[in-house]
Write an enzyme that holds these catalytic residues in place. Structure first.
Site, PDB file in Angstrom:
ATOM      1  N   TYR A   1      40.938  16.464  31.808  1.00 25.68           N
ATOM      2  CA  TYR A   1      39.807  17.258  31.332  1.00 25.68           C
ATOM      3  C   TYR A   1      39.997  18.719  31.739  1.00 25.68           C
ATOM      4  O   TYR A   1      40.202  19.017  32.915  1.00 25.68           O
ATOM      5  CB  TYR A   1      38.503  16.701  31.925  1.00 25.68           C
ATOM      6  CG  TYR A   1      37.261  17.349  31.393  1.00 25.68           C
ATOM      7  CD1 TYR A   1      36.700  16.946  30.190  1.00 25.68           C
ATOM      8  CD2 TYR A   1      36.633  18.377  32.095  1.00 25.68           C
ATOM      9  CE1 TYR A   1      35.549  17.543  29.694  1.00 25.68           C
ATOM     10  CE2 TYR A   1      35.487  18.976  31.610  1.00 25.68           C
ATOM     11  CZ  TYR A   1      34.955  18.552  30.414  1.00 25.68           C
ATOM     12  OH  TYR A   1      33.818  19.145  29.925  1.00 25.68           O
TER      13      TYR A   1
ATOM     14  N   GLU B   1      40.326  25.985  24.429  1.00 25.69           N
ATOM     15  CA  GLU B   1      39.189  26.862  24.142  1.00 25.69           C
ATOM     16  C   GLU B   1      39.605  28.321  23.924  1.00 25.69           C
ATOM     17  O   GLU B   1      38.755  29.166  23.698  1.00 25.69           O
ATOM     18  CB  GLU B   1      38.123  26.740  25.246  1.00 25.69           C
ATOM     19  CG  GLU B   1      37.448  25.369  25.195  1.00 25.69           C
ATOM     20  CD  GLU B   1      36.393  25.165  26.264  1.00 25.69           C
ATOM     21  OE1 GLU B   1      35.285  24.745  25.912  1.00 25.69           O
ATOM     22  OE2 GLU B   1      36.686  25.414  27.452  1.00 25.69           O
TER      23      GLU B   1
ATOM     24  N   LYS C   1      47.089   7.578  30.057  1.00 26.78           N
ATOM     25  CA  LYS C   1      46.588   6.974  31.303  1.00 26.78           C
ATOM     26  C   LYS C   1      45.751   5.721  31.065  1.00 26.78           C
ATOM     27  O   LYS C   1      45.433   5.010  32.002  1.00 26.78           O
ATOM     28  CB  LYS C   1      45.673   7.960  32.054  1.00 26.78           C
ATOM     29  CG  LYS C   1      46.331   9.212  32.579  1.00 26.78           C
ATOM     30  CD  LYS C   1      45.385   9.930  33.547  1.00 26.78           C
ATOM     31  CE  LYS C   1      44.460  10.967  32.907  1.00 26.78           C
ATOM     32  NZ  LYS C   1      43.514  10.555  31.926  1.00 26.78           N
TER      33      LYS C   1
ATOM     34  N   LYS D   1      27.507  14.073  22.065  1.00 25.74           N
ATOM     35  CA  LYS D   1      28.247  12.843  22.288  1.00 25.74           C
ATOM     36  C   LYS D   1      27.394  11.611  22.038  1.00 25.74           C
ATOM     37  O   LYS D   1      26.186  11.663  22.246  1.00 25.74           O
ATOM     38  CB  LYS D   1      28.609  12.691  23.772  1.00 25.74           C
ATOM     39  CG  LYS D   1      29.634  13.540  24.346  1.00 25.74           C
ATOM     40  CD  LYS D   1      29.789  13.246  25.855  1.00 25.74           C
ATOM     41  CE  LYS D   1      30.774  14.170  26.500  1.00 25.74           C
ATOM     42  NZ  LYS D   1      32.154  13.946  26.340  1.00 25.74           N
TER      43      LYS D   1
ATOM     44  N   ASP E   1      45.120   8.483  25.104  1.00 23.44           N
ATOM     45  CA  ASP E   1      45.512   8.976  26.426  1.00 23.44           C
ATOM     46  C   ASP E   1      46.536   8.030  27.058  1.00 23.44           C
ATOM     47  O   ASP E   1      46.339   6.817  27.071  1.00 23.44           O
ATOM     48  CB  ASP E   1      44.239   9.046  27.295  1.00 23.44           C
ATOM     49  CG  ASP E   1      44.460   9.799  28.593  1.00 23.44           C
ATOM     50  OD1 ASP E   1      45.620   9.903  29.044  1.00 23.44           O
ATOM     51  OD2 ASP E   1      43.454  10.265  29.153  1.00 23.44           O
TER      52      ASP E   1
ATOM     53  N   ARG F   1      28.870  15.258  32.188  1.00 22.86           N
ATOM     54  CA  ARG F   1      29.586  16.531  32.282  1.00 22.86           C
ATOM     55  C   ARG F   1      28.827  17.656  31.572  1.00 22.86           C
ATOM     56  O   ARG F   1      29.378  18.390  30.750  1.00 22.86           O
ATOM     57  CB  ARG F   1      30.972  16.419  31.663  1.00 22.86           C
ATOM     58  CG  ARG F   1      31.982  15.754  32.563  1.00 22.86           C
ATOM     59  CD  ARG F   1      33.380  15.884  31.980  1.00 22.86           C
ATOM     60  NE  ARG F   1      34.374  15.583  32.983  1.00 22.86           N
ATOM     61  CZ  ARG F   1      35.320  14.664  32.826  1.00 22.86           C
ATOM     62  NH1 ARG F   1      35.411  13.975  31.713  1.00 22.86           N
ATOM     63  NH2 ARG F   1      36.192  14.449  33.784  1.00 22.86           N
TER      64      ARG F   1
ATOM     65  N   VAL G   1      41.349  10.085  22.060  1.00 20.52           N
ATOM     66  CA  VAL G   1      40.484   9.049  22.636  1.00 20.52           C
ATOM     67  C   VAL G   1      41.057   8.517  23.954  1.00 20.52           C
ATOM     68  O   VAL G   1      42.267   8.549  24.162  1.00 20.52           O
ATOM     69  CB  VAL G   1      40.285   7.876  21.644  1.00 20.52           C
ATOM     70  CG1 VAL G   1      39.722   8.387  20.338  1.00 20.52           C
ATOM     71  CG2 VAL G   1      41.573   7.122  21.388  1.00 20.52           C
ATOM     72  N   HIS G   2      40.148   8.035  24.796  1.00 21.85           N
ATOM     73  CA  HIS G   2      40.637   7.465  26.051  1.00 21.85           C
ATOM     74  C   HIS G   2      39.829   6.260  26.533  1.00 21.85           C
ATOM     75  O   HIS G   2      40.206   5.615  27.506  1.00 21.85           O
ATOM     76  CB  HIS G   2      40.708   8.521  27.145  1.00 21.85           C
ATOM     77  CG  HIS G   2      39.369   9.015  27.595  1.00 21.85           C
ATOM     78  ND1 HIS G   2      38.617   9.903  26.839  1.00 21.85           N
ATOM     79  CD2 HIS G   2      38.653   8.757  28.704  1.00 21.85           C
ATOM     80  CE1 HIS G   2      37.499  10.165  27.473  1.00 21.85           C
ATOM     81  NE2 HIS G   2      37.482   9.475  28.609  1.00 21.85           N
TER      82      HIS G   2
END
Ligand SMILES: *[C@@H]1O[C@H](CO)[C@@H](O)[C@H](O)[C@H]1NC(C)=O
Ligand SMILES: *[C@@H]1O[C@H](CO)[C@@H](O)[C@H](O)[C@H]1NC(C)=O
Length: 434
Positions: free
Chosen positions: A171, A310, A141, A380, A139, A357, A113-114
Site C-alpha cells: 500500500y 498518484e 503475497k 469501497k 497480488d 484506511r 486485487v488481493h
C-alpha cells in the site's frame, strides 16, 4: 358468574386488547411501501421494494435492512473450484454484446486485487461484457487459494486473464504502479481493439452501465485521457523529495520514508502533478507510457517515491505532446466517488458503513448518497459485511443495463432471487426462481 370470574374475564380482555395494540403499533411503526409484505425471515423475497426504499433513504427501510443483514450473514465462499456453467447462470452474466455502439467501442480493464473473492466476483459480473478485455493482477503475497479462485473465475471467460507477472503489492508503494504496468504490457498485445483502459481495485463498483461509459468517453472525452489531478502541492512534496522503501514481512507490509534526500531532479525537467491513482486512458497513451523515454525514465525515478501512482499518470497526461493529453485539466473526470474520512461533513454526509484506511466502506445509509452520484465508479464495498448494499447496487444497475439493450433480453440476465446470492451452494439458482 361470580366476581372472580368477571374480573378474570375483564383482565384477559384487557390483556388481549393491549397485545393487539402492541402488535398493531409494531406493524404501523414500520411505514413500509404499499403492498410490501415484509418479513425479515423472507428478506430474500422482497429485496426490490426494500432497495427502492433504501435508495430513497427511508428511515424504516434502514432499520429493517439492518435487521436483514443480521439474519442473512453470508459466508465467504473462498477459493472453491468454479463450475463455469453454474456460475454464469446463477450470477446472471450477460453473455452477448448489447449494442452496436458498444461492439464498436471495446474497453480494457485492469483489476488489482488481493482479497475477498466474493466482492471481486460481484464487481466483475457488473462490468463483464463479451467485447471487452480484462486483466486481473493478483497480488503475489496472497494465498494460493485466492489466486486459484481468481484463476477459476478467469478461466470461465475467453476475454479475461491474470497478469503473468505479479508483484508483491505494498500500500502506497511502487509495486502498485508496477502492477498496472504489467497488465498494460499484456493488454497492448491483445487482439481486442480496445479504445480505453480503466483501472479498478477489487472493491470498486460501477455507477454507470457499459453503454453509458462508452457514451461518456465518446462524447465528452473524445480520445483524451482522464487523470484527475493538480500541480503537486507543497504538502505532498515529501512524497518525492526523499527516498522511500517498501518493507514486506508476513502479515504486514508498508512503505517507510528514509532520511535520505532523492538526488537529482525529476527526469527531463518534468513538472510533477498530484492526483488520483484511478484513470481512464486511451490505447495510444498506454503505448506512449510503455515506449516513450521520458515516461520510462519517470517510472524508474518513481521507484523510491511514496505512492507514485498518484503522480505518474497525471504527470504524463499533463505533457503537451503525450497522445490524448489534457495539460490544463484539474480534478474533472469523475472517475471515483469516495467518502474520505477527512472530507466528512465537507463534501459528504459521513460514512454510514465503516472506515478502512480513512475510506468509507459503504453501508445501507450510503445508498441514497451513491444513487445521486454522477461518477463512473464508487469505492469501497465489502459484500460480506454489507450484503444488502451489494444486493441493492446490483438490482439498481442491472435493469438500467438491460433497458439500454438493442438485442433481445435473455431470461437469465435478470438478477435472480437474492437467496441465490446469500446461499449459492444450497439453491439451484440455475433455475429461475421467479
Ligand atoms: C456444473 O454445473 C452444472 C449445472 O448445475 C452441472 O450440470 C454440471 O454437471 C456441473 N459440472 C461439474 C464439472 O461439476
Ligand atoms: C511471485 O514472486 C516470485 C518471486 O518472489 C516470482 O518468482 C514469481 O514468478 C511471482 N509470481 C508471479 C505470478 O509473477
Amino acid at each position: 358468574m361470580n366476581a372472580a370470574k368477571w374480573s378474570f374475564l375483564l383482565c384477559a380482555t384487557v390483556s388481549a386488547v393491549i397485545c393487539l395494540c402492541i402488535y398493531i403499533t409494531s406493524k404501523v411503526k414500520r411505514p413500509v411501501p404499499q403492498g410490501w409484505k415484509f418479513d425479515c425471515a423472507e428478506c430474500g423475497d422482497y429485496p426490490d421494494e426494500l432497495c427502492t426504499a433504501l435508495f430513497q433513504g427511508k428511515a424504516a427501510a434502514l432499520v429493517l435492512g439492518a435487521e436483514c443483514e443480521q439474519i442473512h450473514r453470508p459466508e465467504a465462499t473462498g477459493g472453491r473450484p468454479v463450475n463455469c456453467s453454474r456460475l454464469l447462470a446463477s450470477h446472471s452474466y450477460i453473455t452477448e454484446t448489447l449494442s452496436q455502439e458498444e461492439a464498436d467501442f471495446p474497453l480494457a480493464y485492469i483489476l488489482a486485487v488481493h482479497k475477498d473473492l466474493d466482492t471481486l466476483e460481484w464487481l466483475f459480473r457488473a462490468i463483464y461484457t463479451p467485447q471487452n478485455i480484462y486483466c486481473i493482477h493478483v497480488d503475489n503475497k496472497t494465498s494460493e487459494g485466492f489466486r486459484q479462485g481468481v484463476q477459476g473465475l478467469a478461466d470461465c471467460f475467453h476475454n479475461v486473464f491474470l497478469a503473468s507477472r505479479s508483484e508483491k503489492v505494498v500500500y502506497g508503494g511502487f509495486s502498485r504502479l508496477q502492477a498496472d504496468i504489467n497488465c498494460m504490457e499484456e493488454l497492448v498485445l491483445s487482439q481486442v481493439k480496445w479504445k480505453y483502459v480503466i483501472n479498478l481495485c477489487g472493491q470498486d463498483y460501477p455507477l454507470k452501465t457499459n453503454r453509458e461509459l462508452v457514451r461518456f468517453l465518446r462524447s465528452r472525452w473524445k480520445n483524451k485521457n482522464i487523470t484527475p489531478g493538480i500541480v503537486q502541492p507543497e504538502h505532498m512534496r515529501h512524497r518525492t523529495s526523499h527516498v522511500h522503501r517498501e518493507y514486506i514481512s508476513p502479515g504486514q507490509s508498508y512503505v517507510i520514508k528514509t532520511q535520505k534526500r532523492k538526488a537529482g531532479g525529476v527526469p527531463h525537467g518534468l513538472k510533477l502533478y498530484f492526483g488520483s491513482a484511478y484513470y481512464v486512458l486511451t490505447r495510444e497513451f498506454v503505448n506512449f507510457v510503455l515506449t516513450d523515454q521520458r515516461a520510462k525514465d519517470l517510472l524508474q525515478w518513481s521507484r523510491d517515491t511514496y505512492s507514485p501512482d498518484e503522480h505518474y499518470w497525471v504527470t504524463l497526461n499533463r505533457m503537451a505532446d503525450a497522445p490524448g493529453a489534457d495539460p490544463n485539466a484539474e480534478w474533472e473526470g469523475n472517475v471515483r466517488s469516495i467518502k474520505w474520512l477527512d472530507q466528512a461533513q465537507v463534501n459528504h454526509n459521513g460514512c454510514k458503513g465503516h472506515y478502512v484506511r480513512s475510506i468509507c466502506v459503504y453501508g445501507l445509509g450510503d445508498l441514497e448518497w451513491l444513487a445521486q452520484k454522477d461518477s463512473l465508479f464508487a469505492n469501497k464495498f465489502e459484500v460480506n459485511s454489507h450484503p444488502l448494499v451489494a444486493q441493492c447496487m446490483e438490482r439498481w444497475l442491472r435493469p438500467k443495463t438491460l433497458s439500454q439493450s438493442e438485442v433481445p433480453i435473455q431470461q437469465g440476465w435478470h438478477i435472480k432471487n437474492n437467496k441465490c446470492f446469500f446461499d449459492i451452494e444450497n439453491n439451484d439458482c440455475s433455475i429461475p426462481l421467479m
